[in-house]
Write a protein that holds these residues in place. Structure first.
Motif, PDB file in Angstrom:
ATOM      1  N   ASN A 234       0.809  -1.217   0.000  1.00  0.00           N
ATOM      2  CA  ASN A 234       0.000   0.000   0.000  1.00  0.00           C
ATOM      3  C   ASN A 234       0.842   1.267   0.000  1.00  0.00           C
ATOM      4  N   LEU A 235       1.997   1.198  -0.636  1.00  0.00           N
ATOM      5  CA  LEU A 235       2.807   2.409  -0.755  1.00  0.00           C
ATOM      6  C   LEU A 235       2.027   3.472  -1.520  1.00  0.00           C
ATOM      7  N   PRO A 236       1.963   4.698  -1.022  1.00  0.00           N
ATOM      8  CA  PRO A 236       1.230   5.754  -1.730  1.00  0.00           C
ATOM      9  C   PRO A 236       1.835   6.024  -3.105  1.00  0.00           C
ATOM     10  N   SER A 237       0.992   6.445  -4.031  1.00  0.00           N
ATOM     11  CA  SER A 237       1.468   6.767  -5.381  1.00  0.00           C
ATOM     12  C   SER A 237       2.516   7.878  -5.349  1.00  0.00           C
ATOM     13  N   SER A 238       2.440   8.748  -4.325  1.00  0.00           N
ATOM     14  CA  SER A 238       3.413   9.834  -4.242  1.00  0.00           C
ATOM     15  C   SER A 238       4.824   9.309  -4.007  1.00  0.00           C
ATOM     16  N   VAL A 239       4.957   8.190  -3.276  1.00  0.00           N
ATOM     17  CA  VAL A 239       6.278   7.607  -3.042  1.00  0.00           C
ATOM     18  C   VAL A 239       6.864   7.105  -4.349  1.00  0.00           C
ATOM     19  N   ILE A 240       6.023   6.449  -5.156  1.00  0.00           N
ATOM     20  CA  ILE A 240       6.476   5.950  -6.455  1.00  0.00           C
ATOM     21  C   ILE A 240       6.776   7.117  -7.390  1.00  0.00           C
ATOM     22  N   ARG A 241       5.888   8.097  -7.400  1.00  0.00           N
ATOM     23  CA  ARG A 241       6.056   9.255  -8.293  1.00  0.00           C
ATOM     24  C   ARG A 241       7.315  10.060  -7.955  1.00  0.00           C
ATOM     25  N   ASP A 242       7.595  10.212  -6.679  1.00  0.00           N
ATOM     26  CA  ASP A 242       8.774  10.981  -6.257  1.00  0.00           C
ATOM     27  C   ASP A 242      10.065  10.186  -6.379  1.00  0.00           C
ATOM     28  N   ASN A 243       9.961   8.921  -6.810  1.00  0.00           N
ATOM     29  CA  ASN A 243      11.128   8.063  -7.013  1.00  0.00           C
ATOM     30  C   ASN A 243      11.942   7.921  -5.729  1.00  0.00           C
ATOM     31  N   ARG A 244      11.239   7.753  -4.618  1.00  0.00           N
ATOM     32  CA  ARG A 244      11.913   7.640  -3.327  1.00  0.00           C
ATOM     33  C   ARG A 244      12.538   6.258  -3.147  1.00  0.00           C
ATOM     34  N   GLY A 245      13.400   6.159  -2.159  1.00  0.00           N
ATOM     35  CA  GLY A 245      14.022   4.898  -1.825  1.00  0.00           C
ATOM     36  C   GLY A 245      13.494   4.360  -0.516  1.00  0.00           C
ATOM     37  N   SER A 246      13.493   3.032  -0.365  1.00  0.00           N
ATOM     38  CA  SER A 246      13.118   2.363   0.878  1.00  0.00           C
ATOM     39  C   SER A 246      14.342   1.654   1.431  1.00  0.00           C
ATOM     40  N   LYS A 247      14.537   1.763   2.747  1.00  0.00           N
ATOM     41  CA  LYS A 247      15.707   1.169   3.382  1.00  0.00           C
ATOM     42  C   LYS A 247      15.310  -0.083   4.143  1.00  0.00           C
ATOM     43  N   LEU A 248      16.053  -1.169   3.928  1.00  0.00           N
ATOM     44  CA  LEU A 248      15.822  -2.427   4.626  1.00  0.00           C
ATOM     45  C   LEU A 248      17.064  -2.750   5.452  1.00  0.00           C
ATOM     46  N   THR A 249      16.864  -3.098   6.717  1.00  0.00           N
ATOM     47  CA  THR A 249      17.966  -3.399   7.621  1.00  0.00           C
ATOM     48  C   THR A 249      17.680  -4.706   8.341  1.00  0.00           C
ATOM     49  N   MET A 250      18.675  -5.590   8.386  1.00  0.00           N
ATOM     50  CA  MET A 250      18.570  -6.830   9.144  1.00  0.00           C
ATOM     51  C   MET A 250      19.189  -6.616  10.516  1.00  0.00           C
ATOM     52  N   GLY A 251      18.402  -6.863  11.566  1.00  0.00           N
ATOM     53  CA  GLY A 251      18.889  -6.698  12.923  1.00  0.00           C
ATOM     54  C   GLY A 251      19.187  -8.026  13.578  1.00  0.00           C
ATOM     55  N   ARG A 252      19.426  -7.967  14.869  1.00  0.00           N
ATOM     56  CA  ARG A 252      19.755  -9.173  15.628  1.00  0.00           C
ATOM     57  C   ARG A 252      18.621 -10.194  15.533  1.00  0.00           C
ATOM     58  N   GLY A 253      19.015 -11.443  15.280  1.00  0.00           N
ATOM     59  CA  GLY A 253      18.032 -12.516  15.171  1.00  0.00           C
ATOM     60  C   GLY A 253      17.281 -12.527  13.861  1.00  0.00           C
ATOM     61  N   GLY A 254      17.671 -11.663  12.919  1.00  0.00           N
ATOM     62  CA  GLY A 254      17.010 -11.628  11.618  1.00  0.00           C
ATOM     63  C   GLY A 254      15.824 -10.694  11.542  1.00  0.00           C
ATOM     64  N   MET A 255      15.557  -9.923  12.617  1.00  0.00           N
ATOM     65  CA  MET A 255      14.470  -8.946  12.544  1.00  0.00           C
ATOM     66  C   MET A 255      14.723  -8.007  11.363  1.00  0.00           C
ATOM     67  N   LEU A 256      13.719  -7.860  10.510  1.00  0.00           N
ATOM     68  CA  LEU A 256      13.847  -7.014   9.324  1.00  0.00           C
ATOM     69  C   LEU A 256      13.092  -5.709   9.551  1.00  0.00           C
ATOM     70  N   LYS A 257      13.785  -4.608   9.343  1.00  0.00           N
ATOM     71  CA  LYS A 257      13.152  -3.296   9.436  1.00  0.00           C
ATOM     72  C   LYS A 257      13.075  -2.696   8.040  1.00  0.00           C
ATOM     73  N   VAL A 258      11.878  -2.320   7.625  1.00  0.00           N
ATOM     74  CA  VAL A 258      11.635  -1.715   6.315  1.00  0.00           C
ATOM     75  C   VAL A 258      11.160  -0.288   6.552  1.00  0.00           C
ATOM     76  N   GLN A 259      11.873   0.682   6.005  1.00  0.00           N
ATOM     77  CA  GLN A 259      11.568   2.090   6.241  1.00  0.00           C
ATOM     78  C   GLN A 259      11.188   2.790   4.941  1.00  0.00           C
ATOM     79  N   HIS A 260      10.075   3.511   4.985  1.00  0.00           N
ATOM     80  CA  HIS A 260       9.618   4.324   3.858  1.00  0.00           C
ATOM     81  C   HIS A 260       9.467   5.773   4.314  1.00  0.00           C
ATOM     82  N   LEU A 261       9.553   6.681   3.355  1.00  0.00           N
ATOM     83  CA  LEU A 261       9.337   8.103   3.610  1.00  0.00           C
ATOM     84  C   LEU A 261       8.157   8.571   2.771  1.00  0.00           C
ATOM     85  N   VAL A 262       7.163   9.180   3.425  1.00  0.00           N
ATOM     86  CA  VAL A 262       5.970   9.662   2.728  1.00  0.00           C
ATOM     87  C   VAL A 262       5.867  11.167   2.929  1.00  0.00           C
ATOM     88  N   SER A 263       5.714  11.899   1.834  1.00  0.00           N
ATOM     89  CA  SER A 263       5.617  13.352   1.924  1.00  0.00           C
ATOM     90  C   SER A 263       4.246  13.765   2.439  1.00  0.00           C
TER      91      SER A 263
END
Length: 304
Positions: A234-263
């Motif tokens: 459900n990423l907003p169309s504005s995120v796709i339109r603005d050509n933004r990047g999403s950051k993925l980080t693997m933490g301890r035990g394999g916990m995955l953090k996915v970060q998005h920026l929405v204007s």
């Protein structure tokens, strides 16, 4: 008895925002099913909305106080209350008009612990809504994210490319293994089920897609497909339109953090908003984080 003793206590929060659609986009990004409850936490720093699924997936939307044109906080501590996420988003949508910047005021709590919303930018009419709140259940698992080691294990990929890759990985009908390797720098998404599908993001080969990469040892974890899809579907169309990047980080035990920026910047008009200091406000951003627990630890020895 003094008159001041008869005055009602000030609400915990009174705030105003000049881009309702931006708030709708941010909250919709964490709405992965029809009936979904959310917990809203208030503080002097802003508003955080939290949603969770079966103790394996959690998402948070951060609306920092700088995003609001008015933010009056009177509570002690950090009050929390529960709401229906779908009802909240649908209610906010009634205040948003296409191509028009709407200003709303939000108050909590009302006389019966409601969340109160009203429009404040029209002399002709006022839209007013009350949303019933509830005492929230305890968040059932600790979402504090711990780094896997001294060196980060993370990568940043264009949001549109990430969403397309995860959408394509649905057809194998299996969990998805995400692997990082330092040499050559590469991120691999792989599904093995009714068929096999592997998608590679090579860091040096296509820095237009994989725009940042940090990894000092090979590591891989599996995640349920439905949880990865929820983090991007459900990423907003504005995120796709603005050509933004999403950051993925693997933490301890394999916990995955996915970060998005929405204007949540106010839509541009012929008269852009200028604050009291005389300069135009910069674009404002809501931060969205998903936390996904791994299904199978593929490489625990490398996560020490």
């Amino acid at each position: 008895m003094s008159s001041s003793a008869l005055e009602p206590a000030a609400p915990d929060l009174v705030c105003q925002m000049d881009n309702v659609q931006g708030m709708v986009d941010a909250f919709s990004a964490v709405r992965w099913k029809r009936h979904q409850d959310a917990v809203i936490e208030l503080s002097e720093h802003g508003v955080v909305l939290i949603v969770e699924e079966t103790s394996c997936l959690q998402a948070k939307v951060y609306l920092q106080r700088e995003l609001f044109i008015r933010y009056e906080y009177h509570a002690e501590g950090r009050p929390r209350f529960g709401v229906s996420l779908g009802l909240f988003v649908d209610c906010l949508n009634t205040f948003s008009a296409p191509g028009r910047s709407s200003i709303i005021e939000i108050r909590y709590p009302g006389p019966d612990m409601q969340l109160l919303i009203k429009s404040v930018d029209s002399l002709d009419a006022c839209i007013y809504a009350e949303i019933r709140t509830r005492i929230p259940d305890t968040i059932s698992w600790d979402y504090n994210f711990e780094p896997a080691g001294s060196s980060p294990l993370s990568f940043t990929v264009k949001s549109a490319a990430l969403k397309e890759a995860i959408d394509d990985l649905e057809w194998p009908g299996s969990s998805i293994k995400i692997s990082l390797q330092p040499a050559p720098p590469c991120v691999t998404f792989k599904g093995e089920g009714h068929g096999d599908l592997q998608i590679d993001f090579m860091y040096y080969a296509n820095t237009d897609l994989l725009i940042a990469f940090q990894c000092d040892h090979q590591i891989s974890y599996r995640y349920k497909y439905k949880f990865l899809q929820a983090a991007t579907s459900n990423l907003p169309s504005s995120v796709i339109r603005d050509n933004r990047g999403s950051k993925l980080t693997m933490g301890r035990g394999g916990m995955l953090k996915v970060q998005h920026l929405v204007s949540v910047a106010r839509p541009s008009t012929s008269h852009p908003h200028v604050d009291s200091a005389g300069y135009q406000q910069p674009s404002r951003i809501a931060y969205i984080e998903f936390f996904v627990k791994p299904e199978v630890n593929e490489d625990a020895a490398n996560d020490s």
